[in-house]
Design an enzyme around this catalytic site. Sequence first.
Site, PDB file in Angstrom:
ATOM      1  N   SER A 152       0.843  -1.190   0.000  1.00 36.16           N
ATOM      2  CA  SER A 152       0.000   0.000   0.000  1.00 36.16           C
ATOM      3  C   SER A 152       0.878   1.240   0.000  1.00 36.16           C
ATOM      4  CB  SER A 152      -0.896   0.004   1.244  1.00 36.16           C
ATOM      5  OG  SER A 152      -1.555   1.237   1.394  1.00 36.16           O
ATOM      6  N   TYR A 165      -3.075   0.307  10.097  1.00 39.48           N
ATOM      7  CA  TYR A 165      -2.928  -0.088   8.693  1.00 39.48           C
ATOM      8  C   TYR A 165      -1.537   0.261   8.183  1.00 39.48           C
ATOM      9  CZ  TYR A 165      -4.290  -0.693   3.776  1.00 39.48           C
ATOM     10  OH  TYR A 165      -4.376  -1.112   2.473  1.00 39.48           O
TER      11      TYR A 165
END
Length: 271
Positions: A152, A165
């Site tokens: 990501s 995250y």
Amino acid sequence: MSNQFSLEGKVIVVTGGTGILGNAFVNGIVAAGGTVGILGRKKEVAEERADHINANGGKAIALVADVLNANELIAAKNKILDAFGRLDGLVNGAGGNMPQGVLQPDEDIFSMNLEGMKQVLELNLWGTLYPTQVFGEAIAKTGKGSIVNISSMNSKRAITKVLGYNMGKAAVDCYNQWFAVELANRYGDAIRMNALAPGFFLTEQNRNLLTTPEGGYTERGEKVIRNTPFKRFGHPDELIGALVWLLSDASAFVTGSMICVDGGFSAFAGV
């Protein structure tokens, strides 16, 4: 040359296969000639997608499992091996964020929900490790294959609010390189591991954070667009080319890499 990109004869499991990005991964693999195991917790969605693929000339099987449950993953592995006799690839698409892993700007940074952050970290990190341990063993028995993790933009830059995250995807990047080297030490070039790093794509989890009900951008969405040189969000299908390349023999000399598909977000300094 085009045959190098074919997934004909390859059997590949996609975790998170019942999600929006997972659906693009599944369809891309099938379009490239591969057989796919659609793994997720949503049984009806997995079965519906598998039925649609099979009815249109492809090969797919629904696999219901939680990526944090080793026993369920082992049962899913046995099911796909019973059906197709081999496993050639794995896409670790499961992951994401949770409300308890978000720190809002007006919240005390020293009173954040650490348990929530830990849960999100574990989902993204251990939700990648567990499937690799289970399905990777089957790939090793096949003798050749490719594993693709999902990284990501959060893994390399500080993205506000979503600490759990951020930490989870940063850990996935570390694991991606470490495990790729260890695979090479043991299997030479037969089993490879790489990561695909999407930029900002609209999913079930972030749609309300980035867009308004009227179809415009939230303040956070505007910041993302402003820092994305292409000035738009990505479409899930735009991940397929890089994914198929990493799963195919066309990337035979590539391992331990992270491929950004982000509209230039990771390259832009903001000025």
